[in-house]
Write a protein that holds these residues in place. Structure first.
Motif, PDB file in Angstrom:
ATOM      1  N   VAL A 157     -16.578 -14.152 -20.850  1.00  0.00           N
ATOM      2  CA  VAL A 157     -17.926 -14.655 -21.104  1.00  0.00           C
ATOM      3  C   VAL A 157     -17.843 -16.171 -20.984  1.00  0.00           C
ATOM      4  O   VAL A 157     -17.168 -16.827 -21.779  1.00  0.00           O
ATOM      5  CB  VAL A 157     -18.427 -14.265 -22.512  1.00  0.00           C
ATOM      6  CG1 VAL A 157     -19.829 -14.820 -22.755  1.00  0.00           C
ATOM      7  CG2 VAL A 157     -18.401 -12.750 -22.690  1.00  0.00           C
ATOM      8  N   LEU A 158     -18.507 -16.734 -19.977  1.00  0.00           N
ATOM      9  CA  LEU A 158     -18.364 -18.146 -19.676  1.00  0.00           C
ATOM     10  C   LEU A 158     -19.483 -18.974 -20.302  1.00  0.00           C
ATOM     11  O   LEU A 158     -20.666 -18.674 -20.105  1.00  0.00           O
ATOM     12  CB  LEU A 158     -18.342 -18.378 -18.160  1.00  0.00           C
ATOM     13  CG  LEU A 158     -16.977 -18.231 -17.463  1.00  0.00           C
ATOM     14  CD1 LEU A 158     -16.444 -16.806 -17.604  1.00  0.00           C
ATOM     15  CD2 LEU A 158     -17.053 -18.621 -16.001  1.00  0.00           C
ATOM     16  N   VAL A 159     -19.097 -20.005 -21.052  1.00  0.00           N
ATOM     17  CA  VAL A 159     -20.051 -20.882 -21.734  1.00  0.00           C
ATOM     18  C   VAL A 159     -19.814 -22.317 -21.277  1.00  0.00           C
ATOM     19  O   VAL A 159     -18.696 -22.831 -21.381  1.00  0.00           O
ATOM     20  CB  VAL A 159     -19.904 -20.805 -23.269  1.00  0.00           C
ATOM     21  CG1 VAL A 159     -20.967 -21.674 -23.940  1.00  0.00           C
ATOM     22  CG2 VAL A 159     -20.000 -19.353 -23.745  1.00  0.00           C
ATOM     23  N   PHE A 160     -20.867 -22.955 -20.791  1.00  0.00           N
ATOM     24  CA  PHE A 160     -20.777 -24.325 -20.274  1.00  0.00           C
ATOM     25  C   PHE A 160     -21.325 -25.299 -21.311  1.00  0.00           C
ATOM     26  O   PHE A 160     -22.454 -25.141 -21.785  1.00  0.00           O
ATOM     27  CB  PHE A 160     -21.589 -24.453 -18.978  1.00  0.00           C
ATOM     28  CG  PHE A 160     -21.209 -25.630 -18.125  1.00  0.00           C
ATOM     29  CD1 PHE A 160     -20.441 -25.459 -16.993  1.00  0.00           C
ATOM     30  CD2 PHE A 160     -21.633 -26.910 -18.453  1.00  0.00           C
ATOM     31  CE1 PHE A 160     -20.093 -26.554 -16.194  1.00  0.00           C
ATOM     32  CE2 PHE A 160     -21.290 -28.004 -17.676  1.00  0.00           C
ATOM     33  CZ  PHE A 160     -20.512 -27.827 -16.534  1.00  0.00           C
ATOM     34  N   VAL A 161     -20.524 -26.305 -21.675  1.00  0.00           N
ATOM     35  CA  VAL A 161     -20.944 -27.314 -22.650  1.00  0.00           C
ATOM     36  C   VAL A 161     -21.453 -28.546 -21.904  1.00  0.00           C
ATOM     37  O   VAL A 161     -20.722 -29.167 -21.131  1.00  0.00           O
ATOM     38  CB  VAL A 161     -19.785 -27.715 -23.586  1.00  0.00           C
ATOM     39  CG1 VAL A 161     -20.246 -28.798 -24.557  1.00  0.00           C
ATOM     40  CG2 VAL A 161     -19.265 -26.501 -24.341  1.00  0.00           C
ATOM     41  N   LEU A 162     -22.716 -28.886 -22.143  1.00  0.00           N
ATOM     42  CA  LEU A 162     -23.344 -30.038 -21.507  1.00  0.00           C
ATOM     43  C   LEU A 162     -23.482 -31.189 -22.499  1.00  0.00           C
ATOM     44  O   LEU A 162     -23.714 -30.959 -23.689  1.00  0.00           O
ATOM     45  CB  LEU A 162     -24.739 -29.681 -21.002  1.00  0.00           C
ATOM     46  CG  LEU A 162     -24.854 -28.813 -19.751  1.00  0.00           C
ATOM     47  CD1 LEU A 162     -26.293 -28.328 -19.597  1.00  0.00           C
ATOM     48  CD2 LEU A 162     -24.429 -29.589 -18.513  1.00  0.00           C
TER      49      LEU A 162
END
Length: 208
Positions: A122-127
């Motif tokens: 499960v890929l989570v991108f932190v901006l």
């Protein structure tokens, strides 16, 4: 490799550009959620205070190369004279025990994991809240030259363009809010109805 059961753990891949604060978010999350943090493998020497098996798995270049040759790495990258990566067997053992895992890696590593473990990852991108804040965070470290800062900033722009490859994103403006958002993503995934439950439902439907 792509197979999973409803008892398997989930691999939460947390990525984002340098300065987005993903490491800080993950450290605070561990205090709020029952989840394991993946330990990376490296060929560099331990720094004072670092413990083998906790901070990193410290191995020789030959050992690491053998792992790569035998498809034993989930992802890896060569950084200057050293290699860093995630051992595949250690991740799989934890997942098969039903343990959820946090894997904090760069965007390119995240995409490698997505390719190798599409069912479990499960890929989570932190901006960052904005690019000006991102640049200031890199500057505030006080460890980079202006040229390196410019390079990291340009790399960040290229990484942000890959956000479409990720499942979720969160914005790290206020740390507590970002941790809460990541916790919400993890809890939602833990309540996701797996494909393998549907045949059971169909068996009940036959009796109607």
């Amino acid at each position: 490799m792509g197979k999973s059961s409803h008892n398997d753990g989930r691999l939460f891949v947390i990525s984002g550009p340098s300065g987005a604060g993903k490491g800080t978010i993950c450290k605070k999350l561990l205090k709020a959620v029952d989840i394991s943090l993946s330990t990376s493998m490296t060929t560099r020497s331990p720094r004072p205070g670092e413990v083998d098996g906790k901070d990193y798995y410290f191995v020789t270049v030959e050992e690491f190369e053998e792992k790569i040759k035998n498809d034993g790495m989930l992802e890896y990258a060569r950084v200057f004279d050293n290699i860093y990566g995630t051992p595949k067997d250690m991740i799989i053992k934890q997942l098969e025990k039903g343990r959820d895992i946090i894997l904090e890696i760069d965007v390119q590593g995240g995409l490698q994991v997505k390719q190798k473990m599409p069912k479990q990852a499960v890929l989570v991108f932190v901006l960052p809240p904005d690019l000006a804040t991102l640049r200031q965070r890199i500057v505030n470290r006080g460890t980079e030259t202006e040229d390196v800062i410019d390079k990291r900033f340009n790399e960040a722009l290229n990484e942000i363009k890959l956000i479409g490859e990720y499942d979720y994103y969160l914005v790290n403006d206020e740390l507590d809010d970002a941790v809460y958002d990541l916790q919400a993503i993890i809890m939602a995934e833990r309540r996701r109805v797996p494909d393998k439950i549907m045949p059971i439902v169909r068996e009940y439907e036959k009796g109607i």
